[in-house]
Enzyme design. Sequence first.
Site, PDB file in Angstrom:
ATOM      1  N   ASP A 204       0.834  -1.192   0.000  1.00  0.00           N
ATOM      2  CA  ASP A 204       0.000   0.000   0.000  1.00  0.00           C
ATOM      3  C   ASP A 204       0.870   1.244   0.000  1.00  0.00           C
ATOM      4  OD1 ASP A 204      -2.443   1.737   0.686  1.00  0.00           O
ATOM      5  OD2 ASP A 204      -3.273  -0.284   0.717  1.00  0.00           O
ATOM      6  N   HIS A 235      -3.878   5.702   3.590  1.00  0.00           N
ATOM      7  CA  HIS A 235      -4.551   4.463   3.207  1.00  0.00           C
ATOM      8  C   HIS A 235      -3.828   3.235   3.744  1.00  0.00           C
ATOM      9  CE1 HIS A 235      -6.419   1.387   0.579  1.00  0.00           C
ATOM     10  NE2 HIS A 235      -7.445   2.198   0.614  1.00  0.00           N
ATOM     11  N   SER A 401     -11.653  -1.983  -0.930  1.00  0.00           N
ATOM     12  CA  SER A 401     -10.271  -1.914  -0.459  1.00  0.00           C
ATOM     13  C   SER A 401     -10.228  -1.885   1.060  1.00  0.00           C
ATOM     14  CB  SER A 401      -9.569  -0.675  -1.030  1.00  0.00           C
ATOM     15  OG  SER A 401     -10.176   0.499  -0.562  1.00  0.00           O
TER      16      SER A 401
END
Length: 1036
Positions: A204, A235, A401
Amino acid sequence: MNQKPPSIASISLHFIFLLLTFLFPQVLSHKSDDHNYIVRFFDYRNAEVHRSYLEESLIFPTDTWRWIDRSNAAASFPTDFGLLEIGESHRTGVIAAIQELDRIRDVHVDSTYKRELFEADQDGGSQFKFGSERRPGKLFTRMSFEEEREEGGSEAVWSAYSNSSLSWKRKLMMQRSQVTSLFGAEQLWARGFTGSKVKMAIFDTGIRADHPHFRNIKERTNWTNEDTLNDNLGHGTFVAGVIAGQDTECLGFAPDTEIYAYRVFTDAQISYTSWFLDAFNYAIATEMDVLNLSIGGPDYLDLPFVEKVWELTANNIIMISAIGNDGPLYGTLNNPADQSDVIGVGGIDYNNHIASFSSRGMTTWELPHGYGRVKPDVVAYSREIVGSKISTGCKTLSGTSVASPVVAGAVCLLVSVIPEKQRKLILNPASMKQALVEGATKLAGPNMFEQGAGRLNLWDSYLFLKTYQPRATLFPSILDFTDCPYTWPFCRQPLYAGAMPVIFNTTILNGMGVVGYVEEPPTWHPSDDMGNLLNIRFSYSSVIWPWTGYLALHMQIKDEGSQFEGIIEGNITVKVYSPGEAGAHKSSVCVLQLKLKIIPSPPRARRILWDQFHNIKYPPGYIPRDSLDVHNDLLDWHGDHLHTNFHILYNMLRDAGYYIEMLGSPLTCFDATQYGTLLMVDLEEEYFPEEIAKLRDDVVNKGLGLAVFAEWYHTDTMVKMTFFDENTRSWWTPITGGANVPAINGLLGTFGIALGGKVLNGDFSMNGEHSHYASGTDIVRFPAGGFLHAFEFQDDSEGGSTQGTLQTSSSMKLFSILGLAKVGRGRVSVYGDSNCLDSSHMVTNCYWLLRKILDFTTRNIRDPVLFAETARIKSPLENSTLLPSRRTDVNFSIYSGVIGKDLVCQKDTRFKVWETKGHDFDVQVVGGRNRKLPGYSIPDVEIGTKLNDTLTRQDIGLDNKNEVRRLSGGTLRDNTDFLGLLHSEEVDVPFILISQWIIPLSIGAFCLLIFFSWRMQQKRRRRKKGSVSTRLANLA
């Protein structure tokens, strides 16, 4: 070091391209920055060894190419690829020379991947913002989603560049249930299972080393070109928090899991294929247990990426990935979550409804000849999930996600259930997927292509693993035509005699080993004598690798069952084995339960055949969207199948009493006497001459109805849509329009019908029914006596299109868009737009019109409005000057299943015509077999793998002699050329011209040079011989 000396061919290529550079500098001029290319080798060696091999083997000087050093954590480990910068002027010659070397597997452009910020709209649907530089390559799932709404109705929006949301109320978070509690993680915590000694790789945006929510950050690695290990977007931190956070306000599933943060995206959300390949190699070398990849995209033909994922899972790394945020559209599954060896995760809300943004629909790898696999594998809560902020505190995000780390955290927890010494013996990608899908809770409303096996059930999966013994199973393991809506679309239409085979594709999960085989052919065991009416054939993986394979059922009802009505039950067994140590095999019997509904064969007037064969989708080619008014989706990538983006149409036709069958092979492969109408919608493919001849005979002499729904085709618009994509760093140009109108005109020309090259937009109404015409085309030829309907539209083709943005014009003109005519014993209808049938970007539907058209084409029922006398034309419509022509600058054969290919009926057709040319070859073929199409020539040789074949691991060269070399360690290696299916990039127009004209001329010039050189040598020899004779005479 053994190396291959430069060949004559490579020396010739070098000379030719030097000559081209001198003769045609304007064509081979440097149009952009030098390209980076991934050069893949057959074996793993140190990077310097690979570099030295290239420097010693290539005849091109080093100023035409440069080895790029990759300074990252994987640099100290052997690698199977190198990254090269290749100059524009010698690019093709250098690549050709590299591919000739013995140790080189293939060469690919180093693609750039970009993830966009995402917000769900108020209805939950996704809204993507595509600018003029948006690439048509591999798209990734958007990283961030909407926060929860406040009590007053305002929505708290998270900023990607801030550690806090713009509006926040802590008390609402305190009231929300932890996602860990919703799945019962406390039950496993109470038994001492917390993810201890599980190595979790998070691919990520990174994480901060001193984050207070994590107690066990083992390693952080940076694979980007930015000099930081920190997460500046939030994120990656959020994903890690869902998996392993220990803060009481946003608990993760497995707080003792060892976190390995792989920073593969920059702050601008950019990544490269080479970054992923290095990071994947490092994950293999450092023996990760679980890997979460909360990203995906439609390009399942990105060979370096896809094969590396196979290698990763073959090395016993359990990968979890998001299924995508392109819902509620069907046919939108993202890669790598759509791979059978990866656990693909969809999203649900707290009411156990499929989240609107969650991608759905079967896989499309297998089209047009096969049928897609069931995905996602499981679903998990994905709305307003609580996780960690960048530095401290908690927030909520939504999306698949987010659902992906929910499942990844649960997997870490489940891994810790197995004693550490036994984990690698019991746990693998197949056994973990078995535990998840067999433990999942099936939801009441969604179908299997929306929910997979159902909602994650952590406790039942735990119970499954407690007593697990390695074995092979099937997913799905039941096909029940009476279980609606779960088994949609199968439960919507019974089987009957005379129909095209119904194909069901199930996945083999082999928990016994990374490599497996089908030991004995599958067997059908009916529960009673009525089961003998089922005629069933099978196709399956010759090698099950890595951990998974496929079993496809091709089901027909025998002719003697044409009047049978009832239920057929039974099961299918297939024996799978895996090689063991010292020659011992481990074997297992898989069982698939069938419960099929059978009805008497419907009358011809109620049977419709859908043409799937002549649809071409992305990938591999740049197939533009059908409606140019849509700016949030560049590509036509949803499959164009009745069970993907035309699924609402399918349901409508079934509700109207029609039975719809699908044809994934040429038009010669069906018996026209069995069908009322052939339905052809949004067609991009070319046609074999035999197809054109047979269709005319089917309509004129056999009474087949034909209904065609076309799309725009405007050459100037396509040319203006060509652009240089900064992500793949290559030129992208549409290979056709919304439909391949020149090819359609070749098909319809035998009926005196042709479509034009307009791009029409506007609204119209007929008898109170309102419709929107979205980038459709017009009718420019139609036979006398037919019925033609014209309306006023805006002609956007006059202004053209640049980057998908139409130049509007205020002029409204009258154009013919709908025609109906009786041709011989049959009937034909043509409509210039298909967007009104496509659920992807539909403004208004035209199902009302389709029903009236089918009434006419199947039963000759004439609607008084459509067949009003005022619409009849007494003389033929002839506007031949308006016929569009094919593009001359696109080599369509690269993407076609027709041009240069053999006409063969595949396994989607009736068993009796498998591997034949089909029906009715007594009809006269006009123009010969290998006719030359305007705009390009038919190649003299077969062009590699058929682009429309099912893509499997077996197709890319896995054979019995080398499969275990690193199959147990996970490497797939073979020098198979996909020739555009997986290896190609879009080529710019100058290079296409080079490939078609300049290179042959240059080869000719080279041959002339050799000839003149030989002549000069001969003359020198004669002079020398004459001089010697004179001297000898003088001496005498």
